[in-house]
Design a protein around this motif. Structure first.
Motif, short mmCIF file in Angstrom:
data_model
loop_
_atom_site.label_atom_id
_atom_site.label_comp_id
_atom_site.label_asym_id
_atom_site.label_seq_id
_atom_site.Cartn_x
_atom_site.Cartn_y
_atom_site.Cartn_z
N SER A 1 2.34 -7.82 0.18
CA SER A 1 3.13 -7.02 -0.74
C SER A 1 4.63 -7.27 -0.54
O SER A 1 5.38 -7.49 -1.50
CB SER A 1 2.80 -5.54 -0.53
OG SER A 1 3.58 -4.76 -1.37
N CYS A 2 5.07 -7.26 0.69
CA CYS A 2 6.49 -7.52 0.96
C CYS A 2 6.86 -8.97 0.62
O CYS A 2 7.97 -9.24 0.16
CB CYS A 2 6.83 -7.21 2.41
SG CYS A 2 6.77 -5.44 2.78
N HIS A 3 5.93 -9.85 0.86
CA HIS A 3 6.17 -11.25 0.51
C HIS A 3 6.49 -11.38 -0.97
O HIS A 3 7.45 -12.05 -1.36
CB HIS A 3 4.93 -12.08 0.87
CG HIS A 3 5.01 -13.49 0.42
ND1 HIS A 3 5.87 -14.40 1.00
CD2 HIS A 3 4.36 -14.15 -0.56
CE1 HIS A 3 5.74 -15.57 0.36
NE2 HIS A 3 4.83 -15.44 -0.57
N ILE B 1 10.67 -8.60 10.23
CA ILE B 1 10.64 -8.52 8.77
C ILE B 1 9.21 -8.74 8.32
O ILE B 1 8.57 -9.71 8.71
CB ILE B 1 11.59 -9.57 8.17
CG1 ILE B 1 13.03 -9.25 8.62
CG2 ILE B 1 11.47 -9.60 6.64
CD1 ILE B 1 14.05 -10.27 8.26
N CYS B 2 8.74 -7.80 7.51
CA CYS B 2 7.34 -7.85 7.09
C CYS B 2 7.09 -9.02 6.15
O CYS B 2 7.81 -9.19 5.16
CB CYS B 2 6.96 -6.55 6.40
SG CYS B 2 5.25 -6.54 5.84
N VAL B 3 6.09 -9.81 6.48
CA VAL B 3 5.69 -10.90 5.59
C VAL B 3 4.27 -10.69 5.09
O VAL B 3 3.58 -11.62 4.71
CB VAL B 3 5.82 -12.29 6.28
CG1 VAL B 3 7.28 -12.61 6.54
CG2 VAL B 3 5.03 -12.36 7.58
N PHE C 1 3.43 -8.67 10.41
CA PHE C 1 2.48 -8.45 9.34
C PHE C 1 2.58 -7.00 8.91
O PHE C 1 3.37 -6.25 9.47
CB PHE C 1 1.09 -8.88 9.77
CG PHE C 1 1.01 -10.37 9.91
CD1 PHE C 1 1.08 -11.17 8.79
CD2 PHE C 1 0.97 -10.97 11.16
CE1 PHE C 1 1.08 -12.55 8.91
CE2 PHE C 1 0.97 -12.34 11.28
CZ PHE C 1 1.02 -13.15 10.16
N CYS C 2 1.85 -6.64 7.91
CA CYS C 2 2.03 -5.36 7.22
C CYS C 2 2.44 -4.22 8.16
O CYS C 2 1.79 -3.95 9.15
CB CYS C 2 0.74 -5.00 6.49
SG CYS C 2 0.92 -3.49 5.56
N LEU C 3 3.53 -3.58 7.81
CA LEU C 3 4.05 -2.47 8.60
C LEU C 3 3.60 -1.13 8.02
O LEU C 3 4.08 -0.08 8.43
CB LEU C 3 5.58 -2.54 8.65
CG LEU C 3 6.15 -3.73 9.43
CD1 LEU C 3 7.64 -3.88 9.18
CD2 LEU C 3 5.89 -3.59 10.92
N GLY C 4 2.71 -1.16 7.05
CA GLY C 4 2.09 0.07 6.56
C GLY C 4 2.87 0.78 5.47
O GLY C 4 2.53 1.91 5.12
N ARG C 5 3.90 0.16 4.95
CA ARG C 5 4.71 0.80 3.90
C ARG C 5 4.80 -0.12 2.69
O ARG C 5 5.87 -0.30 2.10
CB ARG C 5 6.10 1.12 4.44
CG ARG C 5 6.10 2.04 5.64
CD ARG C 5 5.73 3.47 5.28
NE ARG C 5 6.75 4.08 4.45
CZ ARG C 5 7.81 4.72 4.92
NH1 ARG C 5 7.97 4.85 6.21
NH2 ARG C 5 8.70 5.22 4.11
N CYS C 6 3.67 -0.68 2.30
CA CYS C 6 3.65 -1.76 1.31
C CYS C 6 4.32 -1.40 -0.01
O CYS C 6 4.98 -2.22 -0.62
CB CYS C 6 2.22 -2.17 1.03
SG CYS C 6 1.27 -2.44 2.52
N THR C 7 4.13 -0.17 -0.46
CA THR C 7 4.67 0.17 -1.77
C THR C 7 6.20 0.26 -1.76
O THR C 7 6.83 0.29 -2.80
CB THR C 7 4.11 1.51 -2.28
OG1 THR C 7 4.31 2.50 -1.27
CG2 THR C 7 2.63 1.39 -2.60
S1 FES Z 1 3.04 -5.72 3.22
FE1 FES Z 1 4.95 -5.11 4.10
S2 FES Z 1 4.56 -3.07 4.65
FE2 FES Z 1 2.64 -3.73 3.94
#
Ligand code: FES
Length: 82
Positions: A11-13, A6-8, A43-49
């Motif tokens: 942005s996902c946070h 799970i992305c933390v 950490f960021c999985l590249g799909r922040c938006t």
């Molecule tokens: S912060 Fe979750 S995909 Fe970038």
């Protein structure tokens, strides 16, 4: 064994990834699948938006929230366990 990340990232946070982690922990406990699932943070999985973003094995799933969490885990985790 399923690997769930799970992305933390920031942005996902902000979109509630910690809530999703709590839901995932409860889900795993309630279904008694702790020995078949590896839950971790990424950490960021590249799909922040499109967050919250999670990764189940090699599949990236975006837009996870409290409302669709159950359906996603039922479809992507529970039915796929061997
Ligand atoms: S912060 Fe979750 S995909 Fe970038």
């Amino acid at each position: 064994m399923k690997n769930i990340s799970i992305c933390v990232g920031s942005s996902c946070h902000l979109k509630g990834s910690y809530k999703i982690i709590e839901l995932a922990k409860d889900y795993i406990a309630n279904h008694n699948i702790g020995d078949k699932v590896n839950l971790g943070a990424a950490f960021c999985l590249g799909r922040c938006t499109d967050g919250v973003t999670i990764k189940i094995d090699d599949e990236i799933i975006c837009g996870v929230n409290e409302n669709n969490f159950q359906q996603i885990f039922d479809e992507k985790v529970l039915v796929c366990l061997d």
